[in-house]
Design an enzyme around this catalytic site. Structure first.
Site, PDB file in Angstrom:
ATOM      1  N   CYS A  55      -3.687  -1.019  -2.087  1.00  0.00           N
ATOM      2  CA  CYS A  55      -4.006   0.392  -2.324  1.00  0.00           C
ATOM      3  C   CYS A  55      -4.991   0.504  -3.493  1.00  0.00           C
ATOM      4  O   CYS A  55      -4.701   0.023  -4.598  1.00  0.00           O
ATOM      5  CB  CYS A  55      -2.704   1.128  -2.653  1.00  0.00           C
ATOM      6  SG  CYS A  55      -2.927   2.864  -3.011  1.00  0.00           S
ATOM      7  N   ASN A  56      -6.115   1.151  -3.245  1.00  0.00           N
ATOM      8  CA  ASN A  56      -7.107   1.309  -4.314  1.00  0.00           C
ATOM      9  C   ASN A  56      -6.547   2.134  -5.465  1.00  0.00           C
ATOM     10  O   ASN A  56      -6.795   1.822  -6.624  1.00  0.00           O
ATOM     11  CB  ASN A  56      -8.360   2.011  -3.774  1.00  0.00           C
ATOM     12  CG  ASN A  56      -9.220   1.094  -2.945  1.00  0.00           C
ATOM     13  OD1 ASN A  56     -10.249   0.612  -3.395  1.00  0.00           O
ATOM     14  ND2 ASN A  56      -8.812   0.823  -1.713  1.00  0.00           N
ATOM     15  N   THR A  57      -5.795   3.189  -5.134  1.00  0.00           N
ATOM     16  CA  THR A  57      -5.262   4.047  -6.187  1.00  0.00           C
ATOM     17  C   THR A  57      -4.289   3.266  -7.065  1.00  0.00           C
ATOM     18  O   THR A  57      -4.349   3.338  -8.296  1.00  0.00           O
ATOM     19  CB  THR A  57      -4.558   5.280  -5.569  1.00  0.00           C
ATOM     20  OG1 THR A  57      -5.432   5.876  -4.607  1.00  0.00           O
ATOM     21  CG2 THR A  57      -4.186   6.290  -6.625  1.00  0.00           C
ATOM     22  N   CYS A 108     -11.343   2.873  -0.804  1.00  0.00           N
ATOM     23  CA  CYS A 108     -10.073   3.410  -0.321  1.00  0.00           C
ATOM     24  C   CYS A 108      -9.716   2.654   0.946  1.00  0.00           C
ATOM     25  O   CYS A 108     -10.599   2.339   1.754  1.00  0.00           O
ATOM     26  CB  CYS A 108     -10.206   4.904  -0.024  1.00  0.00           C
ATOM     27  SG  CYS A 108      -8.743   5.622   0.764  1.00  0.00           S
ATOM     28  N   THR A 109      -8.422   2.377   1.102  1.00  0.00           N
ATOM     29  CA  THR A 109      -7.967   1.569   2.236  1.00  0.00           C
ATOM     30  C   THR A 109      -8.428   2.113   3.587  1.00  0.00           C
ATOM     31  O   THR A 109      -8.652   1.354   4.517  1.00  0.00           O
ATOM     32  CB  THR A 109      -6.425   1.556   2.267  1.00  0.00           C
ATOM     33  OG1 THR A 109      -5.959   2.892   2.079  1.00  0.00           O
ATOM     34  CG2 THR A 109      -5.868   0.638   1.210  1.00  0.00           C
ATOM     35  N   HIS A 110      -8.538   3.442   3.686  1.00  0.00           N
ATOM     36  CA  HIS A 110      -8.803   4.052   4.996  1.00  0.00           C
ATOM     37  C   HIS A 110     -10.276   4.060   5.386  1.00  0.00           C
ATOM     38  O   HIS A 110     -10.608   4.228   6.552  1.00  0.00           O
ATOM     39  CB  HIS A 110      -8.310   5.505   5.008  1.00  0.00           C
ATOM     40  CG  HIS A 110      -6.824   5.643   4.993  1.00  0.00           C
ATOM     41  ND1 HIS A 110      -6.040   5.144   3.975  1.00  0.00           N
ATOM     42  CD2 HIS A 110      -5.976   6.220   5.882  1.00  0.00           C
ATOM     43  CE1 HIS A 110      -4.779   5.430   4.225  1.00  0.00           C
ATOM     44  NE2 HIS A 110      -4.705   6.082   5.380  1.00  0.00           N
ATOM     45  N   GLU A 144      -6.356   8.553   9.708  1.00  0.00           N
ATOM     46  CA  GLU A 144      -5.000   8.422  10.267  1.00  0.00           C
ATOM     47  C   GLU A 144      -4.894   9.121  11.621  1.00  0.00           C
ATOM     48  O   GLU A 144      -4.149   8.704  12.494  1.00  0.00           O
ATOM     49  CB  GLU A 144      -3.965   8.993   9.292  1.00  0.00           C
ATOM     50  CG  GLU A 144      -3.924   8.190   8.011  1.00  0.00           C
ATOM     51  CD  GLU A 144      -2.549   8.059   7.394  1.00  0.00           C
ATOM     52  OE1 GLU A 144      -1.615   8.732   7.850  1.00  0.00           O
ATOM     53  OE2 GLU A 144      -2.433   7.275   6.438  1.00  0.00           O
ATOM     54  N   ASP A 181       0.860  -1.184   0.000  1.00  0.00           N
ATOM     55  CA  ASP A 181       0.000   0.000   0.000  1.00  0.00           C
ATOM     56  C   ASP A 181       0.896   1.233   0.000  1.00  0.00           C
ATOM     57  O   ASP A 181       2.100   1.143   0.245  1.00  0.00           O
ATOM     58  CB  ASP A 181      -0.895   0.008   1.264  1.00  0.00           C
ATOM     59  CG  ASP A 181      -1.802   1.232   1.308  1.00  0.00           C
ATOM     60  OD1 ASP A 181      -2.394   1.558   0.262  1.00  0.00           O
ATOM     61  OD2 ASP A 181      -1.887   1.886   2.360  1.00  0.00           O
ATOM     62  N   SER A 182       0.298   2.398  -0.250  1.00  0.00           N
ATOM     63  CA  SER A 182       1.056   3.647  -0.184  1.00  0.00           C
ATOM     64  C   SER A 182       1.523   3.930   1.240  1.00  0.00           C
ATOM     65  O   SER A 182       2.446   4.710   1.441  1.00  0.00           O
ATOM     66  CB  SER A 182       0.172   4.793  -0.672  1.00  0.00           C
ATOM     67  OG  SER A 182      -1.056   4.776   0.035  1.00  0.00           O
ATOM     68  N   TYR A 230      -0.663   8.412  -2.460  1.00  0.00           N
ATOM     69  CA  TYR A 230      -0.696   8.110  -3.889  1.00  0.00           C
ATOM     70  C   TYR A 230      -1.928   8.747  -4.547  1.00  0.00           C
ATOM     71  O   TYR A 230      -1.940   8.986  -5.741  1.00  0.00           O
ATOM     72  CB  TYR A 230      -0.780   6.590  -4.117  1.00  0.00           C
ATOM     73  CG  TYR A 230       0.517   5.813  -3.933  1.00  0.00           C
ATOM     74  CD1 TYR A 230       1.669   6.394  -3.424  1.00  0.00           C
ATOM     75  CD2 TYR A 230       0.564   4.466  -4.298  1.00  0.00           C
ATOM     76  CE1 TYR A 230       2.832   5.662  -3.257  1.00  0.00           C
ATOM     77  CE2 TYR A 230       1.723   3.725  -4.162  1.00  0.00           C
ATOM     78  CZ  TYR A 230       2.857   4.325  -3.633  1.00  0.00           C
ATOM     79  OH  TYR A 230       4.012   3.580  -3.495  1.00  0.00           O
ATOM     80  N   GLY A 231      -2.954   8.984  -3.724  1.00  0.00           N
ATOM     81  CA  GLY A 231      -4.257   9.414  -4.256  1.00  0.00           C
ATOM     82  C   GLY A 231      -4.232  10.731  -5.002  1.00  0.00           C
ATOM     83  O   GLY A 231      -5.108  11.021  -5.805  1.00  0.00           O
TER      84      GLY A 231
HETATM   85  N1  DGL Z   1      -4.086   3.794   0.036  1.00  0.00           N
HETATM   86  C1  DGL Z   1      -4.762   4.828  -0.715  1.00  0.00           C
HETATM   87  C2  DGL Z   1      -5.962   4.216  -1.449  1.00  0.00           C
HETATM   88  O1  DGL Z   1      -6.518   3.212  -1.059  1.00  0.00           O
HETATM   89  C3  DGL Z   1      -5.210   5.964   0.176  1.00  0.00           C
HETATM   90  C4  DGL Z   1      -4.061   6.814   0.682  1.00  0.00           C
HETATM   91  C5  DGL Z   1      -3.278   7.484  -0.441  1.00  0.00           C
HETATM   92  O2  DGL Z   1      -3.797   8.436  -1.068  1.00  0.00           O
HETATM   93  O3  DGL Z   1      -2.181   7.038  -0.714  1.00  0.00           O
HETATM   94  O4  DGL Z   1      -6.353   4.733  -2.467  1.00  0.00           O
END
Ligand code: DGL
Length: 279
Positions: free
Chosen positions: A73-75, A184-186, A152, A10-11, A42-43
């Site tokens: 990571c979704n992005t 999104c992971t969060h 976070e 993940d990012s 990463y988003g």
């Molecule tokens: N992990 C990113 C996602 O799931 C969220 C955090 C980021 O922007 O890197 O898209």
């Protein structure tokens, strides 16, 4: 017999929500988690940059002989999955397909909403995946960038988060949406607040849970599952100093992280730090 680990990247810290579901579903498996904490988020970055970072990380994990890679990571899943699959000859699972397939199977009104980072929303990856599975489903997407820092910070249930959710999600429910994908992971950490705003009639799809099911299915098909009597070990690698990752990560995982090692992707391992060393 030696067993290979599942690699997950993940990012940053958010992918631990995916790791958590994988460990819940497959407690016998070893995992190696990689959080690119020096380069998060990463988003907000361009697809070219996210693709480059994703390749570097995958090379690192593949060099540690993983049996399957999860792009948590979704992005990164949205923009880099295809090129990773072309470049690396191991099974690679992203989070977009599993979440989309669940959304398609549960929607009754045929109207699905997807929330994610700007990068994920701009890529239209969820819309394309949902339409591939069921062309008649209508998809609305919305970027909710402030949800990441709120999660976070541990602000998972206060007035600021509730108001932010109301502003972001306003209008989705009125549009007849009955399913909301947490893209999104969060976002799984904000599930309660999001559910409170959307109401009981809207079903929340957690990509992390679906991805864990997909991973179990693929390992089963390839006869790569470890015997259930085993207990998995979990290792963590990050690109910034580990302290912040350990602090937030313990909250994300709801428990103690194991040892966390800092890595310079250009130079390999720098040093390790135990979870109990804290900040
Ligand atoms: N992990 C990113 C996602 O799931 C969220 C955090 C980021 O922007 O890197 O898209």
């Amino acid at each position: 017999m030696s067993w290979k680990a599942i690699g997950i990247f993940d990012s940053g810290v958010g992918g631990l929500t995916v790791l958590k579901e994988i460990v819940k579903t497959l407690p016998q498996e070893d995992t190696i988690y990689f959080g690119d904490t020096a380069r998060v988020p990463y988003g907000t970055k361009s697809p070219e940059t996210v693709i480059r970072y994703s390749h570097q990380i995958t090379e690192f994990l593949v060099s540690r002989d993983i049996k399957l890679l999860v792009v948590a990571c979704n992005t990164a899943s949205a923009v880099a999955l295809d090129s990773l699959k072309e470049a690396f000859p191991i099974p690679i699972v992203g989070v977009i397909e599993p979440g989309s397939s669940r959304a398609v199977s549960v929607t009754k009104t045929g109207k699905v909403a997807v929330i994610g980072t700007e990068g994920t929303v701009k890529s239209s990856a969820y819309t394309k995946a949902i339409k591939r599975l069921s062309p008649d489903v209508q998809v609305v997407t919305r970027a909710c960038p402030l949800f990441v820092p709120l999660a976070e910070e541990g602000w998972v249930d206060n007035d600021v988060t509730r108001l932010t959710a109301e502003i972001y999600l306003k209008g989705l429910k009125e549009g007849g949406v009955d399913t909301l994908v947490l893209g999104c992971t969060h976002y799984p950490l904000l599930k309660e607040v999001i559910a409170g705003v959307m109401g009981n009639e809207v079903l929340l799809v957690d990509s992390a849970e679906e991805t864990a099911r997909t991973v179990a299915g693929i390992l089963g098909e390839h006869d790569l599952l470890r015997p259930v009597a085993e207990k998995g070990n979990h290792h963590y690698f990050v690109t910034d100093v580990p302290a912040g990752f350990i602090r937030v990560g313990n909250r994300f995982l709801g428990g103690e992280l194991g040892d966390v090692y800092q890595v310079d992707l250009d130079q390999s391992l720098i040093k390790g730090e135990g979870a109990d060393e804290g900040e």
